[in-house]
Design a protein around this motif. Structure first.
Motif, PDB file in Angstrom:
ATOM      1  N   GLU A 262       0.841  -1.197   0.000  1.00 37.48           N
ATOM      2  CA  GLU A 262       0.000   0.000   0.000  1.00 37.48           C
ATOM      3  C   GLU A 262       0.872   1.241   0.000  1.00 37.48           C
ATOM      4  O   GLU A 262       2.054   1.172   0.369  1.00 37.48           O
ATOM      5  CB  GLU A 262      -0.975   0.013   1.180  1.00 37.48           C
ATOM      6  N   CYS A 263       0.307   2.343  -0.441  1.00 34.64           N
ATOM      7  CA  CYS A 263       1.015   3.617  -0.297  1.00 34.64           C
ATOM      8  C   CYS A 263       0.061   4.651   0.245  1.00 34.64           C
ATOM      9  O   CYS A 263      -1.162   4.562   0.050  1.00 34.64           O
ATOM     10  CB  CYS A 263       1.675   4.054  -1.596  1.00 34.64           C
ATOM     11  N   LYS A 264       0.637   5.593   0.962  1.00 33.21           N
ATOM     12  CA  LYS A 264      -0.132   6.672   1.584  1.00 33.21           C
ATOM     13  C   LYS A 264       0.510   7.986   1.169  1.00 33.21           C
ATOM     14  O   LYS A 264       1.711   8.181   1.394  1.00 33.21           O
ATOM     15  CB  LYS A 264      -0.106   6.530   3.106  1.00 33.21           C
ATOM     16  N   VAL A 265      -0.291   8.837   0.545  1.00 33.39           N
ATOM     17  CA  VAL A 265       0.246  10.053  -0.062  1.00 33.39           C
ATOM     18  C   VAL A 265      -0.413  11.270   0.583  1.00 33.39           C
ATOM     19  O   VAL A 265      -1.643  11.384   0.571  1.00 33.39           O
ATOM     20  CB  VAL A 265      -0.055  10.058  -1.589  1.00 33.39           C
ATOM     21  N   GLY A 277       2.483  21.043  12.921  1.00 29.57           N
ATOM     22  CA  GLY A 277       3.896  20.747  12.669  1.00 29.57           C
ATOM     23  C   GLY A 277       4.144  20.394  11.225  1.00 29.57           C
ATOM     24  O   GLY A 277       3.365  20.759  10.333  1.00 29.57           O
ATOM     25  N   ALA A 278       5.235  19.647  10.982  1.00 27.47           N
ATOM     26  CA  ALA A 278       5.621  19.325   9.601  1.00 27.47           C
ATOM     27  C   ALA A 278       4.545  18.465   8.937  1.00 27.47           C
ATOM     28  O   ALA A 278       3.920  17.625   9.596  1.00 27.47           O
ATOM     29  CB  ALA A 278       6.950  18.578   9.618  1.00 27.47           C
ATOM     30  N   PRO A 279       4.315  18.676   7.637  1.00 28.88           N
ATOM     31  CA  PRO A 279       3.332  17.844   6.932  1.00 28.88           C
ATOM     32  C   PRO A 279       3.751  16.375   6.922  1.00 28.88           C
ATOM     33  O   PRO A 279       4.942  16.068   7.031  1.00 28.88           O
ATOM     34  CB  PRO A 279       3.339  18.396   5.501  1.00 28.88           C
ATOM     35  N   PRO A 280       2.799  15.456   6.800  1.00 30.30           N
ATOM     36  CA  PRO A 280       3.154  14.031   6.783  1.00 30.30           C
ATOM     37  C   PRO A 280       4.047  13.682   5.597  1.00 30.30           C
ATOM     38  O   PRO A 280       4.024  14.373   4.575  1.00 30.30           O
ATOM     39  CB  PRO A 280       1.794  13.330   6.631  1.00 30.30           C
ATOM     40  N   VAL A 281       4.830  12.610   5.782  1.00 30.35           N
ATOM     41  CA  VAL A 281       5.711  12.127   4.700  1.00 30.35           C
ATOM     42  C   VAL A 281       5.033  10.909   4.065  1.00 30.35           C
ATOM     43  O   VAL A 281       4.432  10.088   4.764  1.00 30.35           O
ATOM     44  CB  VAL A 281       7.084  11.731   5.289  1.00 30.35           C
ATOM     45  N   ALA A 282       5.148  10.805   2.737  1.00 30.51           N
ATOM     46  CA  ALA A 282       4.548   9.665   2.035  1.00 30.51           C
ATOM     47  C   ALA A 282       5.176   8.358   2.517  1.00 30.51           C
ATOM     48  O   ALA A 282       6.343   8.322   2.922  1.00 30.51           O
ATOM     49  CB  ALA A 282       4.759   9.824   0.532  1.00 30.51           C
TER      50      ALA A 282
END
Ligand SMILES: NC(=O)c1ccc[n+]([C@@H]2O[C@H](COP(=O)([O-])OP(=O)(O)OC[C@H]3O[C@@H](n4cnc5c(N)ncnc54)[C@H](O)[C@@H]3O)[C@@H](O)[C@H]2O)c1
Length: 374
Positions: A262-265, A277-282
């Motif tokens: 799976e991938c999460k973008v 805070g910092a945006p999520p990383v893929a």
């Protein structure tokens, strides 16, 4: 030697292209046709050396241009391609969706048979680093995908110049405008064509209190679609456009006899609230069945590319590949046929939602015959 671009339509997406082209040492934007004065000035700020022209005819008269980018609204893509074909058929990168109505099929077929240079349909999602990684590893991780699920949970449609994206007549409908990307990914990932689509979609939350020249938008904000493929694989799409609170915008999972990948973008960094805070990383996650034990891998994207657009760096990577095709050093990776399928699947999903009936696709040879006689 640099490849010189002429750009048609320079709103939000056109300007994303300009910012990415500025990062490519072998690309230069030499002329822009943009009818809206505000967008014209923004385009000039992103490409200060470009000549601003007043029409496609004037643009095509600029000798230095080697290739074209079309980033105008959906409903004018086909007529603009036809105009270019008649005047000066240069290599073109045309934004998705290629067309908006089933009636355009015969016109696309004429272009496919007669256009003498590459036409590449922009499908940025293919080139997002986490999606590209999933595509590269899917076969080994799954042992052959049997189920593919694509979920997009995102913010509502943004405001566009002239509000063209609020109406089905100018977009093709949400399943075309937004979801052509995901139907394209399904065919690419499964290496097969669809045989049947069932869908259910509508307008649940957004746009109800908007009016444009007295008209309420008819664009949808949520849908499900289930697609059967010739290979026997099944795919599902879930779209929700009132879910910008989610950590990830796109989540894709593929499962087969050996396991799951799976991938999460994440969505555009500019929409991530500062206080979080910092945006999520893929991420890409591989989950074998034997031995069990999911492995998650972060897929960071170059911050300069993240800043240049809303699509995880994909606009940059797509231009790299398009430039190779323009130079004759690489294939057209997203063909007119791919562009046709992505829209045809979207139109079928719109139709299925309205009628409550499944829509079947003819086999490829039957389709060619149908198009030839259209
Ligand atoms: N691939 C992606 O991920 C992605 C993302 C966003 C938009 N898009 C596509 O890019 C295209 C543009 O979308 P946008 O979000 O930039 O919309 P937008 O409204 O911000 O920009 C469109 C621009 O085209 C101009 N325009 C209008 N009529 C024109 C014409 N006849 N000729 C030339 N220019 C004209 C408008 O003035 C406007 O500046 C659409 O086809 C859209 O579907 C693709």
């Amino acid at each position: 030697m640099a490849v010189h671009y002429g750009v048609i339509g320079c709103g939000m997406m056109g300007q994303e292209h300009l910012r990415n082209l500025a990062l490519l040492p072998d690309a230069e934007v030499v002329a822009i046709f943009e009818p809206d004065p505000v967008m014209r000035q923004r385009a000039l700020a992103a490409a200060p050396a470009a000549l601003l022209v007043g029409s496609i005819e004037e643009l095509l008269a600029v000798d230095a241009i080697d290739c074209l980018l079309i980033a105008s609204p959906n409903h004018v893509h086909v007529e603009q391609l036809e105009k270019i074909a008649a005047i000066r058929p240069l290599p073109v990168l045309v934004e998705k969706p290629l067309f908006t109505s089933e009636d355009d099929t015969a016109r696309i077929e004429v272009l496919r048979q007669t256009y003498p240079a590459p036409i590449w349909v922009a499908m940025e999602y293919r080139y997002m680093p986490p999606v590209a990684r999933l595509i590269a590893e899917a076969e080994a991780a799954t042992g052959g995908i049997r189920m593919l699920t694509i979920r997009e949970h995102r913010f509502p449609f943004l405001q566009k110049v002239g509000n063209w994206n609020r109406f089905n007549s100018r977009t093709g409908g949400t399943m075309v405008e937004k979801c052509c990307h995901f139907f394209d990914l399904m065919r690419l990932i499964l290496k097969s064509d669809p045989v049947r689509i069932m869908a259910s979609g509508g307008q649940a939350v957004n746009h109800a209190d908007e009016r444009y020249e007295g008209l309420q938008p008819d664009i949808w904000d949520h849908a499900y679609a289930v697609v059967d493929f010739a290979s026997g694989a099944r795919a599902m799409l879930e779209l929700c456009m009132f879910a910008e609170g989610a950590r990830y915008q796109e989540e894709i999972s593929a499962v087969g006899p050996l396991g799951k990948i799976e991938c999460k973008v994440p969505g555009p960094g500019r929409f991530w609230p500062e206080h979080l805070g910092a945006p999520p990383v893929a991420k890409v996650i591989v989950s074998p069945r034997e031995p069990q034990g999911p492995r998650a891998i972060d897929i960071p994207v170059d911050p300069a590319l993240l800043d240049a657009g809303d699509h995880n760096g994909s606009t940059f990577y797509q231009h790299q590949r398009f430039l190779q095709a323009v130079r004759g050093e690489g294939p057209v990776e997203v063909s007119l046929d791919d562009g046709w399928w992505a829209v045809a699947m979207g139109l079928a999903a719109q139709q299925s939602s309205v009628t409550g009936q499944a829509v079947t696709f003819p086999s490829r040879p039957q389709r060619q015959q149908h198009k030839a006689s259209a």
